[in-house]
Design a protein around this motif. Structure first.
Motif, PDB file in Angstrom:
ATOM      1  N   ALA A  48      -0.637  -0.808   0.735  1.00 61.36           N
ATOM      2  CA  ALA A  48       0.284  -0.195   1.691  1.00 61.36           C
ATOM      3  C   ALA A  48      -0.340  -0.099   3.085  1.00 61.36           C
ATOM      4  CB  ALA A  48       0.720   1.178   1.204  1.00 61.36           C
ATOM      5  N   PHE A  78       8.992  -2.797   0.634  1.00 59.51           N
ATOM      6  CA  PHE A  78       8.404  -2.332  -0.624  1.00 59.51           C
ATOM      7  C   PHE A  78       9.367  -2.483  -1.804  1.00 59.51           C
ATOM      8  CE2 PHE A  78       5.805  -0.025   2.455  1.00 59.51           C
ATOM      9  CZ  PHE A  78       4.541  -0.114   1.888  1.00 59.51           C
ATOM     10  N   ASP A  79      10.523  -3.121  -1.569  1.00 65.03           N
ATOM     11  CA  ASP A  79      11.530  -3.194  -2.637  1.00 65.03           C
ATOM     12  C   ASP A  79      10.979  -3.838  -3.903  1.00 65.03           C
ATOM     13  OD1 ASP A  79      13.026  -2.174  -0.646  1.00 65.03           O
ATOM     14  OD2 ASP A  79      14.663  -3.625  -0.771  1.00 65.03           O
ATOM     15  N   GLN A  81       7.357  -4.244  -5.612  1.00 70.18           N
ATOM     16  CA  GLN A  81       6.004  -3.730  -5.417  1.00 70.18           C
ATOM     17  C   GLN A  81       4.981  -4.726  -5.946  1.00 70.18           C
ATOM     18  OE1 GLN A  81       7.974  -1.405  -7.704  1.00 70.18           O
ATOM     19  NE2 GLN A  81       9.236  -1.136  -5.888  1.00 70.18           N
ATOM     20  N   TRP A  82       4.117  -5.133  -5.047  1.00 67.45           N
ATOM     21  CA  TRP A  82       3.114  -6.124  -5.414  1.00 67.45           C
ATOM     22  C   TRP A  82       2.114  -5.542  -6.396  1.00 67.45           C
ATOM     23  CZ3 TRP A  82      -2.237  -6.576  -4.837  1.00 67.45           C
ATOM     24  CH2 TRP A  82      -2.765  -7.864  -4.982  1.00 67.45           C
ATOM     25  N   TYR A 111      -8.404   0.884 -14.802  1.00 64.64           N
ATOM     26  CA  TYR A 111      -9.254   0.425 -13.691  1.00 64.64           C
ATOM     27  C   TYR A 111     -10.734   0.655 -13.984  1.00 64.64           C
ATOM     28  CZ  TYR A 111      -5.040   0.509 -10.660  1.00 64.64           C
ATOM     29  OH  TYR A 111      -3.811   0.323 -10.092  1.00 64.64           O
ATOM     30  N   VAL A 158      -4.804  -4.065  -9.426  1.00 64.92           N
ATOM     31  CA  VAL A 158      -3.901  -2.991  -8.997  1.00 64.92           C
ATOM     32  C   VAL A 158      -2.561  -3.171  -9.677  1.00 64.92           C
ATOM     33  CG1 VAL A 158      -2.675  -1.953  -7.068  1.00 64.92           C
ATOM     34  CG2 VAL A 158      -4.933  -2.886  -6.699  1.00 64.92           C
ATOM     35  N   LYS A 159      -2.022  -2.061 -10.159  1.00 60.99           N
ATOM     36  CA  LYS A 159      -0.659  -2.097 -10.684  1.00 60.99           C
ATOM     37  C   LYS A 159       0.016  -0.759 -10.449  1.00 60.99           C
ATOM     38  CE  LYS A 159       2.155  -3.494 -14.532  1.00 60.99           C
ATOM     39  NZ  LYS A 159       2.170  -4.041 -15.879  1.00 60.99           N
TER      40      LYS A 159
ATOM     41  N   HIS B  55      -0.611   4.907   4.041  1.00 65.80           N
ATOM     42  CA  HIS B  55       0.409   5.600   3.261  1.00 65.80           C
ATOM     43  C   HIS B  55       1.268   6.486   4.167  1.00 65.80           C
ATOM     44  CE1 HIS B  55      -2.422   5.133  -0.453  1.00 65.80           C
ATOM     45  NE2 HIS B  55      -1.859   4.008  -0.085  1.00 65.80           N
ATOM     46  N   ALA B  58       3.711   4.259   5.946  1.00 68.27           N
ATOM     47  CA  ALA B  58       4.821   3.822   5.089  1.00 68.27           C
ATOM     48  C   ALA B  58       5.860   4.932   4.951  1.00 68.27           C
ATOM     49  CB  ALA B  58       4.281   3.408   3.715  1.00 68.27           C
ATOM     50  N   PHE B 127      10.346   3.273  -4.546  1.00 70.94           N
ATOM     51  CA  PHE B 127       9.647   1.994  -4.350  1.00 70.94           C
ATOM     52  C   PHE B 127       8.235   2.227  -3.797  1.00 70.94           C
ATOM     53  CE2 PHE B 127      13.924  -0.349  -3.598  1.00 70.94           C
ATOM     54  CZ  PHE B 127      14.091  -0.496  -4.958  1.00 70.94           C
ATOM     55  N   ILE B 128       8.166   3.060  -2.769  1.00 70.78           N
ATOM     56  CA  ILE B 128       6.874   3.318  -2.143  1.00 70.78           C
ATOM     57  C   ILE B 128       5.947   4.057  -3.099  1.00 70.78           C
ATOM     58  CG2 ILE B 128       5.788   4.745  -0.363  1.00 70.78           C
ATOM     59  CD1 ILE B 128       7.805   3.765   1.563  1.00 70.78           C
ATOM     60  N   LYS B 130       5.921   3.886  -6.338  1.00 72.62           N
ATOM     61  CA  LYS B 130       5.419   2.946  -7.347  1.00 72.62           C
ATOM     62  C   LYS B 130       4.241   2.152  -6.800  1.00 72.62           C
ATOM     63  CE  LYS B 130       9.637   2.329  -9.986  1.00 72.62           C
ATOM     64  NZ  LYS B 130      10.982   1.785  -9.733  1.00 72.62           N
ATOM     65  N   LYS B 131       4.326   1.828  -5.530  1.00 66.90           N
ATOM     66  CA  LYS B 131       3.252   1.060  -4.904  1.00 66.90           C
ATOM     67  C   LYS B 131       2.006   1.927  -4.717  1.00 66.90           C
ATOM     68  CE  LYS B 131       1.108  -2.099  -2.916  1.00 66.90           C
ATOM     69  NZ  LYS B 131       0.433  -2.857  -3.955  1.00 66.90           N
ATOM     70  N   ILE B 132       2.228   3.091  -4.119  1.00 70.16           N
ATOM     71  CA  ILE B 132       1.079   3.919  -3.736  1.00 70.16           C
ATOM     72  C   ILE B 132       0.337   4.475  -4.944  1.00 70.16           C
ATOM     73  CG2 ILE B 132       0.434   6.067  -2.564  1.00 70.16           C
ATOM     74  CD1 ILE B 132       2.411   5.420  -0.387  1.00 70.16           C
ATOM     75  N   GLY B 134      -0.490   3.142  -7.643  1.00 69.93           N
ATOM     76  CA  GLY B 134      -1.483   2.181  -8.114  1.00 69.93           C
ATOM     77  C   GLY B 134      -2.736   2.163  -7.252  1.00 69.93           C
TER      78      GLY B 134
END
Ligand code: ZN
Lengths: 159, 256
Positions: A48, A78-79, A81-82, A111, A158-159, B55, B58, B127-128, B130-132, B134
């Motif tokens: 991010a 972010f739709d 998520q990588w 991790y 990372v997940k 973060h 975002a 969405f954010i 879920k990303k953050i 991780g």
């Protein structure tokens, strides 16, 4: 101009921090929309806080302009998520070629276990130890190989 | 689920407090650059600082898309009373063990908060989150490792860690101060609420604290440091904001 031809062009855009990997193999190209007048590419951030995001948008736009696509525009969302599972097989090899241990598959809850014995990118030994989960950039960790006695960096799962 | 007008106000309030927390702790973490006890810790705190600032960015972006104005203006052009961060993040970096304990309490709370928000009815936030989540797992993992190591190191380090813990704990409880929209957040499925978060956090941190041979104070005997979520801050926030704003005014394009 098809989405596939855009995708092919984007193989020529590499990650500014890791020049051996294309952004397509890195898995950050999540959407391609084309029409006779517009070309829109959506990217998703690896991290991010990745400072290279804006740079990558420009690189994509410049490459598509150079290839003659109409009105290229790249945006970040972010739709989707990588995660490191989105890196292609070629991408994992490219990371290794750059001297980075590629990220192993992760559940997102393992991790600590994974980082303990990251395979050394130089000699493939698993007799390695974690020096720090934080490296010189957000996506890297620092390790030491007990067999070839070298420090190495890994691309963090990372997940 | 449809979100009401009041729901959107509640979301903004939630986003502000989360983004402000990330922004301020990010700046505090970055103050360790060049001062860490060992080089690895220097890099770790710098790296985490960069994550936190990313973060916050975002989250400010979402606020911006909700009509709150330019993300940088929101971040850097408000006064302390308009900030919703908790007191925990405002304190100066202090001794290393204070910063470490703060990092431990804060990031365990953040990890759980983002895990909860991954199921939010407000999609941009889920969405954010879920990303953050991780990424933050690396932060809590880093803190957990250090707390375990220092808690079981020498007698002196154990005493210092326990003192830091006692000092930090009332501040940490302030993380869970409710905003004025708590009920709306819950009823509209946006966020399960601070009480649920606090309960999960207590269970997570107490396990690690106990394993490290340290002791968590009795929660009911502690007065949490409250007010931050409603614009009442410690004396440390405004000077930090002034400093940040100054850099922003001189060079609005500066990378944070
Ligand atoms: Zn090796």
């Amino acid at each position: 101009m098809t989405a596939e031809s855009v995708r092919q062009a984007l193989y020529e855009v590499s990650d500014p921090e890791i020049p051996t990997i294309s952004i397509v193999d890195l898995g950050i190209v999540t959407k391609i929309e084309t029409s006779d007048t517009e070309t829109h590419v959506t990217l998703t951030p690896t991290f991010a806080g990745c400072p290279a995001l804006r740079i990558m948008e420009r690189l994509v736009e410049n490459k598509l302009k150079e290839k003659g696509f109409p009105n290229p525009k790249a945006t970040t969302s972010f739709d989707v998520q990588w995660n490191t599972g989105m890196i292609s097989e070629e991408g994992l090899q490219a990371l290794k070629k750059h001297g980075l241990a590629p990220p192993p598959p992760t559940t997102g809850n393992d991790y600590a276990e994974l980082l303990k014995h990251m395979p050394c990118p130089y000699c493939d030994s698993k007799n390695t130890e974690l020096k720090s989960p934080f490296g010189p950039t957000l996506c890297r960790s620092i390790h030491y190989c007990n067999d070839c006695h070298q420090s190495f960096e890994a691309f963090k799962p990372v997940k | 689920m449809n979100i009401s007008e009041k729901g959107f106000e509640a979301i903004k309030d939630l986003l502000y407090k989360m983004a402000d927390d990330q922004l301020i702790i990010g700046h505090r973490n970055s103050e360790w650059t060049g001062l860490g006890p060992v080089l690895e810790e220097d890099i770790a705190f710098s790296s985490m600082a960069q994550d936190k600032l990313g973060h916050s960015q975002a989250l400010y972006d979402v606020l911006s898309q909700m009509g709150e104005g330019d993300p940088d203006t929101i971040a850097f052009m408000r006064n302390a009373e308009q900030f919703h961060c908790c007191h925990l993040v405002e304190y100066p970096i202090g001794e290393y063990e204070f910063s470490l304990m703060r990092h431990f309490f804060f990031d365990n709370a953040e990890l759980l908060r983002f895990e909860m928000l991954a199921d939010s009815s407000f999609e941009p936030l889920s969405f954010i989150a879920k990303k953050i989540k991780g990424e933050i797992k690396y932060h809590s993992m880093h803190a957990d490792i250090w707390i375990s190591q220092l808690g079981s190191a020498s007698e002196e380090s154990k005493i210092r860690m326990q003192n830091a813990l006692n000092e930090t704990f009332p501040l940490a409880l302030g993380v869970f101060e409710k905003g004025i929209f708590e009920d709306v957040l819950k009823s509209e499925g946006i966020f399960e609420g601070e009480d649920v978060l606090k309960e999960r956090w207590m269970s997570a941190v107490s396990q690690i604290i106990e394993k490290a041979g340290l002791k968590l104070p009795e929660v009911n005997s502690i007065t949490p440091s409250l007010g931050g979520r409603r614009g009442k801050h410690t004396e440390y926030l405004q000077p930090l904001l002034d400093e940040m704003t100054e850099v922003f005014r001189i060079d609005p394009s500066a990378e944070w």
